[in-house]
Scaffold this motif. Sequence first.
Motif, short mmCIF file in Angstrom:
data_model
loop_
_atom_site.label_atom_id
_atom_site.label_comp_id
_atom_site.label_asym_id
_atom_site.label_seq_id
_atom_site.Cartn_x
_atom_site.Cartn_y
_atom_site.Cartn_z
N ILE A 135 0.83 -1.20 0.00
CA ILE A 135 0.00 0.00 0.00
C ILE A 135 0.86 1.25 0.00
O ILE A 135 0.61 2.21 -0.75
N ALA A 136 1.91 1.28 0.82
CA ALA A 136 2.79 2.44 0.88
C ALA A 136 3.53 2.64 -0.45
O ALA A 136 3.70 3.77 -0.91
N GLN A 147 4.16 5.88 -5.44
CA GLN A 147 4.11 5.91 -6.90
C GLN A 147 3.05 6.88 -7.40
O GLN A 147 3.28 7.65 -8.34
N GLN A 148 1.88 6.86 -6.76
CA GLN A 148 0.80 7.76 -7.17
C GLN A 148 1.12 9.21 -6.84
O GLN A 148 0.81 10.12 -7.62
N LEU A 149 1.75 9.45 -5.70
CA LEU A 149 2.11 10.82 -5.32
C LEU A 149 3.08 11.43 -6.33
O LEU A 149 3.02 12.63 -6.61
N GLN A 150 3.96 10.61 -6.87
CA GLN A 150 4.92 11.11 -7.84
C GLN A 150 4.27 11.48 -9.16
O GLN A 150 4.87 12.18 -9.98
N GLN A 151 3.02 11.05 -9.37
CA GLN A 151 2.32 11.34 -10.62
C GLN A 151 1.27 12.44 -10.48
O GLN A 151 0.64 12.83 -11.46
N GLN A 185 0.25 17.96 -7.35
CA GLN A 185 0.78 18.48 -6.10
C GLN A 185 2.10 17.78 -5.76
O GLN A 185 2.20 16.56 -5.84
N SER A 186 3.10 18.54 -5.39
CA SER A 186 4.39 17.98 -5.00
C SER A 186 4.50 17.89 -3.49
O SER A 186 3.95 18.73 -2.75
N TYR A 187 5.18 16.87 -3.02
CA TYR A 187 5.36 16.63 -1.59
C TYR A 187 6.82 16.31 -1.29
O TYR A 187 7.54 15.78 -2.14
N GLN A 188 7.22 16.62 -0.06
CA GLN A 188 8.44 16.04 0.48
C GLN A 188 8.03 14.76 1.21
O GLN A 188 7.22 14.81 2.13
N TYR A 198 -5.64 3.83 -3.30
CA TYR A 198 -6.20 5.05 -3.88
C TYR A 198 -7.01 5.82 -2.83
O TYR A 198 -7.07 7.06 -2.87
N SER A 199 -7.64 5.11 -1.94
CA SER A 199 -8.31 5.76 -0.82
C SER A 199 -7.30 6.50 0.05
O SER A 199 -7.55 7.62 0.52
N LEU A 200 -6.14 5.89 0.23
CA LEU A 200 -5.08 6.53 1.02
C LEU A 200 -4.56 7.78 0.31
O LEU A 200 -4.35 8.83 0.94
N LEU A 201 -4.36 7.69 -1.00
CA LEU A 201 -3.93 8.86 -1.77
C LEU A 201 -4.94 9.99 -1.63
O LEU A 201 -4.58 11.15 -1.42
N ASP A 202 -6.22 9.65 -1.74
CA ASP A 202 -7.27 10.66 -1.62
C ASP A 202 -7.25 11.30 -0.24
O ASP A 202 -7.40 12.53 -0.10
N ALA A 203 -7.05 10.49 0.81
CA ALA A 203 -7.02 11.02 2.17
C ALA A 203 -5.84 11.97 2.37
O ALA A 203 -5.97 13.01 3.04
N VAL A 204 -4.69 11.63 1.81
CA VAL A 204 -3.52 12.50 1.90
C VAL A 204 -3.79 13.84 1.20
O VAL A 204 -3.52 14.92 1.75
#
Length: 267
Positions: A14-15, A20-24, A27-30, A251-257
């Motif tokens: 999951i992590a 992988q999804q955050l990199q796409q 929005q950019s994150y550290q 994807y639920s986790l990505l949405d929550a973030v």
Amino acid sequence: MKLPKLAIIGYGAIAQQLVQQLQQTKQSYQCAVLLRANSPRRAQVPDSVQLLTSIDDLLAWQPELVVEAAGQQAVAAYLPSCLQAGHTVLITSIGALADSALHQQLLDDARQGGGRIRLLSGAIGALDYLRAASRLPGTQVHYESRKPLSAWQAELAQLGYDSNTLKKPLVLFSGSADQAAQRYPQNLNVAAALALAGVGMQHTQVQVIADPSAQQNQHILHISGPAGELHAHISNTPSPDNPKTSLLVAYSLLDAVERHFEVIGFA
């Protein structure tokens, strides 16, 4: 522009999908990942993600959001310190809160330290309806988890069943949500989520079924009471990396973030 800081505890399927999804995303994150120094998963972490070795490293990095994605033991091991330090934590292993003592400890740590606890809805929906309906006395919640045999191979073997020859659905468990979440920590986070959103761990009735005819992870929810009735049947594709959970969870986790950091969103 200062980028939001996100720390992830664990780097399982999951992590990995989250990173992988955050990199796409636009929005950019550290991003940083907490893993033990001897963890073989450290080699899988992208160079763009900072590696942390201890909870002290994580706290010193000062993330704006901490995501737990390492199992129920990680909730007890790491989140009290995060909450005491005033951080917001997002829990994926919600079944850990079936332990009433741990649940209370986390609440106390959050209140004393100024931290916040957020729970992942994950593979289930209708939690907004459930939260509202459960305010009315007499609301009843019944949840059925029905998954393919691939999600239960170890459990079936322990009971003396061969997953290759089982032809009929088998009821593995029938009882309360707290018992279900503690008995099956990798499979029944949904039961804990429903219980915490609704009528509580002891009053949420759960049935767990291993079904040789099932191709997907099925969540069948019945809510009834003074507010009316809701009947939901959710059929999720299993994660290719872990059939005990659903592909949707990452994807639920990505949405929550993203919702945590966005300016406008649904309450």
